[in-house]
Motif scaffolding. Structure first.
Motif, PDB file in Angstrom:
ATOM      1  N   ILE A 145      40.046   7.995 -88.532  1.00  0.00           N
ATOM      2  CA  ILE A 145      40.167   6.914 -89.747  1.00  0.00           C
ATOM      3  C   ILE A 145      39.038   6.300 -89.852  1.00  0.00           C
ATOM      4  CG2 ILE A 145      42.733   7.138 -89.855  1.00  0.00           C
ATOM      5  CD1 ILE A 145      42.818   4.712 -87.903  1.00  0.00           C
ATOM      6  N   HIS A 146      38.126   6.364 -88.839  1.00  0.00           N
ATOM      7  CA  HIS A 146      37.049   5.854 -89.202  1.00  0.00           C
ATOM      8  C   HIS A 146      35.998   6.916 -89.915  1.00  0.00           C
ATOM      9  CE1 HIS A 146      38.408   2.676 -86.493  1.00  0.00           C
ATOM     10  NE2 HIS A 146      37.386   2.146 -86.588  1.00  0.00           N
ATOM     11  N   SER A 147      36.266   7.311 -90.903  1.00  0.00           N
ATOM     12  CA  SER A 147      35.584   8.524 -91.747  1.00  0.00           C
ATOM     13  C   SER A 147      35.834   8.330 -93.069  1.00  0.00           C
ATOM     14  CB  SER A 147      36.019   9.694 -90.924  1.00  0.00           C
ATOM     15  OG  SER A 147      37.331  10.010 -91.248  1.00  0.00           O
ATOM     16  N   VAL A 148      35.588   9.347 -93.735  1.00  0.00           N
ATOM     17  CA  VAL A 148      35.896   9.596 -95.073  1.00  0.00           C
ATOM     18  C   VAL A 148      37.308  10.551 -95.461  1.00  0.00           C
ATOM     19  CG1 VAL A 148      33.355   9.799 -95.824  1.00  0.00           C
ATOM     20  CG2 VAL A 148      34.558  11.806 -95.196  1.00  0.00           C
ATOM     21  N   LEU A 149      37.902  10.848 -94.103  1.00  0.00           N
ATOM     22  CA  LEU A 149      39.154  11.515 -94.261  1.00  0.00           C
ATOM     23  C   LEU A 149      40.441  10.898 -95.262  1.00  0.00           C
ATOM     24  CD1 LEU A 149      40.960  14.119 -93.363  1.00  0.00           C
ATOM     25  CD2 LEU A 149      41.489  12.516 -91.352  1.00  0.00           C
ATOM     26  N   PRO A 150      40.458   9.396 -95.039  1.00  0.00           N
ATOM     27  CA  PRO A 150      41.690   8.812 -95.994  1.00  0.00           C
ATOM     28  C   PRO A 150      41.129   9.000 -97.385  1.00  0.00           C
ATOM     29  CG  PRO A 150      40.901   7.391 -93.978  1.00  0.00           C
ATOM     30  CD  PRO A 150      40.078   8.520 -93.868  1.00  0.00           C
ATOM     31  N   PHE A 151      39.962   8.755 -97.664  1.00  0.00           N
ATOM     32  CA  PHE A 151      39.367   8.772 -99.065  1.00  0.00           C
ATOM     33  C   PHE A 151      39.776  10.294 -99.545  1.00  0.00           C
ATOM     34  CE2 PHE A 151      35.958  10.348-101.900  1.00  0.00           C
ATOM     35  CZ  PHE A 151      36.052   9.466-102.906  1.00  0.00           C
ATOM     36  N   TYR A 152      39.346  11.287 -98.628  1.00  0.00           N
ATOM     37  CA  TYR A 152      39.811  12.721 -99.483  1.00  0.00           C
ATOM     38  C   TYR A 152      41.194  13.146 -99.199  1.00  0.00           C
ATOM     39  CZ  TYR A 152      34.846  14.106 -99.140  1.00  0.00           C
ATOM     40  OH  TYR A 152      33.528  14.145 -99.313  1.00  0.00           O
ATOM     41  N   VAL A 153      42.015  12.474 -98.393  1.00  0.00           N
ATOM     42  CA  VAL A 153      43.542  12.890 -98.495  1.00  0.00           C
ATOM     43  C   VAL A 153      44.056  12.032 -99.655  1.00  0.00           C
ATOM     44  CG1 VAL A 153      45.731  11.810 -97.324  1.00  0.00           C
ATOM     45  CG2 VAL A 153      43.733  13.011 -95.887  1.00  0.00           C
ATOM     46  N   ALA A 154      43.453  10.911-100.301  1.00  0.00           N
ATOM     47  CA  ALA A 154      43.897  10.309-101.462  1.00  0.00           C
ATOM     48  C   ALA A 154      43.528  11.183-102.686  1.00  0.00           C
ATOM     49  CB  ALA A 154      43.519   9.047-101.458  1.00  0.00           C
ATOM     50  N   LEU A 155      42.597  11.833-102.446  1.00  0.00           N
ATOM     51  CA  LEU A 155      42.021  12.712-103.608  1.00  0.00           C
ATOM     52  C   LEU A 155      43.079  13.869-103.984  1.00  0.00           C
ATOM     53  CD1 LEU A 155      38.200  12.842-103.197  1.00  0.00           C
ATOM     54  CD2 LEU A 155      39.407  11.637-104.767  1.00  0.00           C
ATOM     55  N   LEU A 156      43.765  14.177-102.797  1.00  0.00           N
ATOM     56  CA  LEU A 156      44.830  15.532-103.182  1.00  0.00           C
ATOM     57  C   LEU A 156      45.662  15.479-104.307  1.00  0.00           C
ATOM     58  CD1 LEU A 156      45.677  15.878 -99.399  1.00  0.00           C
ATOM     59  CD2 LEU A 156      43.982  17.272-100.594  1.00  0.00           C
ATOM     60  N   ASP A 157      45.925  14.300-104.781  1.00  0.00           N
ATOM     61  CA  ASP A 157      46.772  14.080-106.236  1.00  0.00           C
ATOM     62  C   ASP A 157      45.997  13.409-106.838  1.00  0.00           C
ATOM     63  OD1 ASP A 157      48.462  13.567-108.115  1.00  0.00           O
ATOM     64  OD2 ASP A 157      50.070  13.191-106.705  1.00  0.00           O
ATOM     65  N   ASN A 158      45.853  13.791-108.374  1.00  0.00           N
ATOM     66  CA  ASN A 158      44.877  12.966-109.251  1.00  0.00           C
ATOM     67  C   ASN A 158      45.635  11.712-109.690  1.00  0.00           C
ATOM     68  OD1 ASN A 158      46.898  14.337-111.026  1.00  0.00           O
ATOM     69  ND2 ASN A 158      45.351  14.843-112.263  1.00  0.00           N
ATOM     70  N   ARG A 159      46.824  11.621-109.594  1.00  0.00           N
ATOM     71  CA  ARG A 159      47.556  10.207-109.850  1.00  0.00           C
ATOM     72  C   ARG A 159      47.056   9.184-108.727  1.00  0.00           C
ATOM     73  NH1 ARG A 159      53.551  12.069-109.813  1.00  0.00           N
ATOM     74  NH2 ARG A 159      52.643  13.139-107.893  1.00  0.00           N
ATOM     75  N   THR A 160      46.650   9.687-107.616  1.00  0.00           N
ATOM     76  CA  THR A 160      46.124   8.749-106.715  1.00  0.00           C
ATOM     77  C   THR A 160      44.521   8.418-106.329  1.00  0.00           C
ATOM     78  OG1 THR A 160      46.466  10.317-104.879  1.00  0.00           O
ATOM     79  CG2 THR A 160      48.172   8.880-105.253  1.00  0.00           C
ATOM     80  N   TRP A 161      43.844   9.039-107.537  1.00  0.00           N
ATOM     81  CA  TRP A 161      42.464   8.754-107.579  1.00  0.00           C
ATOM     82  C   TRP A 161      42.052   7.302-107.663  1.00  0.00           C
ATOM     83  CZ3 TRP A 161      39.669  13.099-110.870  1.00  0.00           C
ATOM     84  CH2 TRP A 161      40.121  14.371-110.447  1.00  0.00           C
ATOM     85  N   PRO A 162      42.763   6.453-108.441  1.00  0.00           N
ATOM     86  CA  PRO A 162      42.348   4.917-108.120  1.00  0.00           C
ATOM     87  C   PRO A 162      42.523   4.445-106.752  1.00  0.00           C
ATOM     88  CG  PRO A 162      43.847   5.373-109.823  1.00  0.00           C
ATOM     89  CD  PRO A 162      43.832   6.669-109.326  1.00  0.00           C
ATOM     90  N   VAL A 163      43.581   5.046-106.176  1.00  0.00           N
ATOM     91  CA  VAL A 163      43.993   4.653-104.645  1.00  0.00           C
ATOM     92  C   VAL A 163      42.606   5.293-103.746  1.00  0.00           C
ATOM     93  CG1 VAL A 163      45.417   4.839-102.594  1.00  0.00           C
ATOM     94  CG2 VAL A 163      46.432   4.540-104.670  1.00  0.00           C
ATOM     95  N   ALA A 164      42.341   6.317-103.957  1.00  0.00           N
ATOM     96  CA  ALA A 164      41.122   6.926-103.408  1.00  0.00           C
ATOM     97  C   ALA A 164      39.958   5.946-103.446  1.00  0.00           C
ATOM     98  CB  ALA A 164      41.040   8.311-103.856  1.00  0.00           C
ATOM     99  N   ALA A 165      39.513   5.773-104.519  1.00  0.00           N
ATOM    100  CA  ALA A 165      38.314   4.728-104.909  1.00  0.00           C
ATOM    101  C   ALA A 165      38.547   3.613-104.318  1.00  0.00           C
ATOM    102  CB  ALA A 165      38.245   4.598-106.509  1.00  0.00           C
ATOM    103  N   GLY A 166      39.749   3.110-104.098  1.00  0.00           N
ATOM    104  CA  GLY A 166      39.891   1.831-103.376  1.00  0.00           C
ATOM    105  C   GLY A 166      39.735   1.863-101.791  1.00  0.00           C
ATOM    106  N   LEU A 167      40.254   2.878-101.558  1.00  0.00           N
ATOM    107  CA  LEU A 167      40.251   2.973 -99.987  1.00  0.00           C
ATOM    108  C   LEU A 167      38.758   3.422 -99.664  1.00  0.00           C
ATOM    109  CD1 LEU A 167      43.261   5.420 -99.407  1.00  0.00           C
ATOM    110  CD2 LEU A 167      42.992   3.008 -98.496  1.00  0.00           C
ATOM    111  N   GLY A 168      38.064   4.341-100.399  1.00  0.00           N
ATOM    112  CA  GLY A 168      36.502   4.686-100.268  1.00  0.00           C
ATOM    113  C   GLY A 168      35.807   3.094-100.099  1.00  0.00           C
ATOM    114  N   PHE A 169      35.889   2.265-100.891  1.00  0.00           N
ATOM    115  CA  PHE A 169      35.139   1.024-101.070  1.00  0.00           C
ATOM    116  C   PHE A 169      35.664   0.247 -99.690  1.00  0.00           C
ATOM    117  CE2 PHE A 169      34.771   1.494-105.629  1.00  0.00           C
ATOM    118  CZ  PHE A 169      33.337   1.233-105.721  1.00  0.00           C
ATOM    119  N   GLY A 170      37.028  -0.005 -99.541  1.00  0.00           N
ATOM    120  CA  GLY A 170      37.382  -0.851 -98.490  1.00  0.00           C
ATOM    121  C   GLY A 170      37.144  -0.069 -96.839  1.00  0.00           C
TER     122      GLY A 170
END
Length: 177
Positions: free
Chosen positions: A54-79
């Motif tokens: 979890i100290h990696s890009v893994l949470p970002f990539y997991v959130a990218l799995l569904d295009n409905r959660t891309w805004p979540v992925a963007a936020g996780l990436g920043f955070g």
């Protein structure tokens, strides 16, 4: 605990909030707030402190799995990017502060700095590119303003955060120039 609540809120907003610009901004902002605390869930999840999972890009990539959660992925990436940027400036990088791989343990001091720096940059750059892709320019600008406030507030309180904030501001200035 706060990370769990913010990620839940972000996912609910992503799935049920509709497609308006304010919902997108709220979703990205909630996910950013979650991302700043997400890496600290390693201990409650019975992972070693500073787990590479979890100290990696893994949470970002997991959130990218569904295009409905891309805004979540963007936020996780920043955070997560903000969190990792602050982790680049520990009091000392040894033992508790180093990155741990599952079943292997600590990867050492220099590899830990490299891991954190590369993953911080990957999260921040990936989040920026994704936000530009999913949001019109004015909405992305408003989301970036909200993210900037959240990131600065987090970095002001985090250990090593002022150094990270200075470094990120300098990089941002160079990009704009």
């Amino acid at each position: 605990m706060a990370a769990s609540l913010f990620i839940l809120l972000a996912v609910i907003l992503a799935f049920a909030g509709g497609g308006g610009p304010w919902m997108l901004i709220a979703t990205v902002a909630a996910a950013t707030a979650a991302g700043t605390r997400l890496p600290d869930l390693d201990t409650p999840l019975q992972l070693q402190h500073r787990s590479a999972l979890i100290h990696s890009v893994l949470p970002f990539y997991v959130a990218l799995l569904d295009n409905r959660t891309w805004p979540v992925a963007a936020g996780l990436g920043f955070g997560v990017g903000f969190h990792l940027a602050a982790d680049l400036f520990p009091t000392t990088m040894r033992g508790f502060a180093t990155i741990k791989l599952p079943l292997v343990g600590s990867i050492g001091v220099l590899p830990s700095y490299l891991w954190i720096g590369i993953n911080a940059a990957a999260n921040l750059v990936g989040a920026f590119i994704l936000l530009e892709r999913i949001a019109p320019h004015q909405v992305a600008t408003a989301a970036l303003a909200a993210i900037g406030v959240l990131g600065a507030a987090y970095l002001f309180r985090a250990q090593g955060g002022l150094y990270a904030l200075t470094a990120l501001a300098g990089i941002g200035w160079l990009i704009v120039r």
